[in-house]
Design a protein around this motif. Sequence first.
Motif, PDB file in Angstrom:
ATOM      1  N   LYS A  90     -53.543   5.674   3.202  1.00 55.73           N
ATOM      2  CA  LYS A  90     -54.645   4.921   2.588  1.00 55.73           C
ATOM      3  C   LYS A  90     -55.026   5.498   1.220  1.00 55.73           C
ATOM      4  N   THR A  91     -54.920   6.818   1.096  1.00 54.66           N
ATOM      5  CA  THR A  91     -55.346   7.485  -0.138  1.00 54.66           C
ATOM      6  C   THR A  91     -54.306   8.522  -0.551  1.00 54.66           C
ATOM      7  N   LYS A  92     -54.433   8.996  -1.776  1.00 55.37           N
ATOM      8  CA  LYS A  92     -53.530  10.054  -2.226  1.00 55.37           C
ATOM      9  C   LYS A  92     -53.740  11.316  -1.385  1.00 55.37           C
ATOM     10  N   ASP A  93     -54.973  11.583  -0.981  1.00 56.12           N
ATOM     11  CA  ASP A  93     -55.216  12.766  -0.150  1.00 56.12           C
ATOM     12  C   ASP A  93     -54.434  12.698   1.164  1.00 56.12           C
ATOM     13  N   ASP A  94     -54.328  11.484   1.749  1.00 55.72           N
ATOM     14  CA  ASP A  94     -53.535  11.347   2.981  1.00 55.72           C
ATOM     15  C   ASP A  94     -52.081  11.746   2.718  1.00 55.72           C
ATOM     16  N   LEU A  95     -51.601  11.359   1.546  1.00 59.30           N
ATOM     17  CA  LEU A  95     -50.223  11.667   1.185  1.00 59.30           C
ATOM     18  C   LEU A  95     -50.066  13.181   0.920  1.00 59.30           C
ATOM     19  N   VAL A  96     -51.069  13.789   0.292  1.00 62.14           N
ATOM     20  CA  VAL A  96     -51.032  15.236   0.045  1.00 62.14           C
ATOM     21  C   VAL A  96     -51.013  15.978   1.391  1.00 62.14           C
ATOM     22  N   ARG A  97     -51.817  15.488   2.337  1.00 59.14           N
ATOM     23  CA  ARG A  97     -51.838  16.104   3.668  1.00 59.14           C
ATOM     24  C   ARG A  97     -50.468  15.994   4.346  1.00 59.14           C
ATOM     25  N   HIS A 131     -41.292   8.650   6.138  1.00 55.20           N
ATOM     26  CA  HIS A 131     -40.585   9.885   5.830  1.00 55.20           C
ATOM     27  C   HIS A 131     -40.176   9.919   4.354  1.00 55.20           C
ATOM     28  N   ARG A 132     -39.637   8.804   3.863  1.00 54.84           N
ATOM     29  CA  ARG A 132     -39.219   8.755   2.468  1.00 54.84           C
ATOM     30  C   ARG A 132     -40.396   8.969   1.524  1.00 54.84           C
ATOM     31  N   LEU A 133     -41.526   8.346   1.854  1.00 50.30           N
ATOM     32  CA  LEU A 133     -42.721   8.529   1.013  1.00 50.30           C
ATOM     33  C   LEU A 133     -43.166   9.990   1.012  1.00 50.30           C
ATOM     34  N   THR A 134     -43.108  10.620   2.182  1.00 45.90           N
ATOM     35  CA  THR A 134     -43.539  12.022   2.287  1.00 45.90           C
ATOM     36  C   THR A 134     -42.624  12.936   1.473  1.00 45.90           C
ATOM     37  N   VAL A 135     -41.324  12.719   1.598  1.00 51.65           N
ATOM     38  CA  VAL A 135     -40.361  13.551   0.864  1.00 51.65           C
ATOM     39  C   VAL A 135     -40.544  13.356  -0.647  1.00 51.65           C
ATOM     40  N   SER A 136     -40.736  12.108  -1.077  1.00 48.22           N
ATOM     41  CA  SER A 136     -40.944  11.848  -2.508  1.00 48.22           C
ATOM     42  C   SER A 136     -42.242  12.471  -2.989  1.00 48.22           C
ATOM     43  N   ALA A 137     -43.281  12.380  -2.173  1.00 46.95           N
ATOM     44  CA  ALA A 137     -44.566  12.989  -2.544  1.00 46.95           C
ATOM     45  C   ALA A 137     -44.400  14.491  -2.718  1.00 46.95           C
ATOM     46  N   ARG A 138     -43.715  15.123  -1.773  1.00 44.13           N
ATOM     47  CA  ARG A 138     -43.481  16.575  -1.833  1.00 44.13           C
ATOM     48  C   ARG A 138     -42.818  16.957  -3.146  1.00 44.13           C
ATOM     49  N   GLU A 139     -41.788  16.208  -3.470  1.00 41.28           N
ATOM     50  CA  GLU A 139     -41.013  16.479  -4.680  1.00 41.28           C
ATOM     51  C   GLU A 139     -41.876  16.303  -5.941  1.00 41.28           C
ATOM     52  N   LEU A 140     -42.628  15.199  -5.997  1.00 43.81           N
ATOM     53  CA  LEU A 140     -43.445  14.923  -7.188  1.00 43.81           C
ATOM     54  C   LEU A 140     -44.607  15.906  -7.296  1.00 43.81           C
ATOM     55  N   LEU A 141     -45.214  16.262  -6.168  1.00 43.44           N
ATOM     56  CA  LEU A 141     -46.305  17.253  -6.198  1.00 43.44           C
ATOM     57  C   LEU A 141     -45.776  18.569  -6.751  1.00 43.44           C
ATOM     58  N   HIS A 142     -44.563  18.934  -6.356  1.00 45.63           N
ATOM     59  CA  HIS A 142     -43.979  20.180  -6.837  1.00 45.63           C
ATOM     60  C   HIS A 142     -43.720  20.115  -8.342  1.00 45.63           C
ATOM     61  N   ARG A 143     -43.165  19.001  -8.789  1.00 38.33           N
ATOM     62  CA  ARG A 143     -42.745  18.920 -10.188  1.00 38.33           C
ATOM     63  C   ARG A 143     -43.898  18.695 -11.158  1.00 38.33           C
TER      64      ARG A 143
END
Lengths: 203, 203
Positions: free
Chosen positions: B55-62, B16-28
């Motif tokens: 496994k990949t950045k795409d997984d995190l983007v998803r 969850h923390r990784l997803t929230v951080s990814a969301r924030e960084l993708l936005h910024r």
Amino acid sequence: MTDSKRTRSGPGDKRHRLTVSARELLHRQGAAATTLAQVAEAAQVPPGNVYYYFKTKDDLVRAAIESWAGELRTGIESCAAQPDPPARLKALMGLWVDQRDLVARFGCPVGSLCSELDKRDDALVDDAGRLLRVVMDWAEEQFRELGRPDARECASILFGGVQGAALIANTLRDPEVMTAHVRHLEAWIDSMAQPSREGSAVR
Amino acid sequence: MTDSKRTRSGPGDKRHRLTVSARELLHRQGAAATTLAQVAEAAQVPPGNVYYYFKTKDDLVRAAIESWAGELRTGIESCAAQPDPPARLKALMGLWVDQRDLVARFGCPVGSLCSELDKRDDALVDDAGRLLRVVMDWAEEQFRELGRPDARECASILFGGVQGAALIANTLRDPEVMTAHVRHLEAWIDSMAQPSREGSAVR
């Protein structure tokens, strides 16, 4: 690019070819994914020569922005030949509708470049802003001629509508999103030319 | 994130923390500029652990897209509590207007991510499309309830307007572009609720 053009390889010609290739690649794959080597290859310029014209990728992005600004001014000139503001504004939107298949595949070249550069906090954002203003300033003049005291807002609504339609058309890969949205904006413009109708007034 | 939460570091919590951080960084900063290492650091997860979840950045983007879809659904639920379709649609647009300062700095998180992914030609574009449809499907229902036979087009015009306003607000760093555009769309919705007015009808 024709063969006869390719043989004219003075410095200005190479710079122009690099700029046109950069524009195309930025549109198709975005700035982050585009390398100077790719631009050199597409422009058929030896990679080592690129640095003579553009020291950094940002320099090339700036040249692409300037080139898009020129395209927009040319497009606007053709619209300015229309007889009245409503016809001119519709002709302006027609520039995007005519390109709707390309927009549905790669987005509006101007809007998607702005969206990418907007994440940054440097001078390129100002360059992107100037690009939008080429269109918005001219649209504002048309709305002012139509007697709108809120001409700036109207210009922003018009170009925002076109840009939002381009984004949705692109994401859904559906060019008709552009057509439908522009038809709506045309009806809005028509309603202004008939001041007795109030329904779509901007409050 | 509070300290008490940080000590609960079960696998679900880290994901969850990784997803929230990814969301924030993708936005910024956008997807291209965001690395797994940055996301790990922002989430306070050891970099070596990230691969256990993504496994990949795409997984995190998803995962970020799925998380935004959840946010949009929550936002929509709050709008659904309004008494009638016009009030619900205005509440929907209000979600963006309330965030206009953030939008003017970093763009609409959903729209700017779509714009970036749209350049690609893989499954992530479909994921981006599903994200837009969360909003557009619900808006379409509201326009249908308003008796519009062109409810889908209306939904596209509404959300396209919001997205285009977000792009212009972001490029010009001017949050009031959002306010003015949404005021215009509100007037359009009001004109529908009064069927005798034709000025702003979608033809």
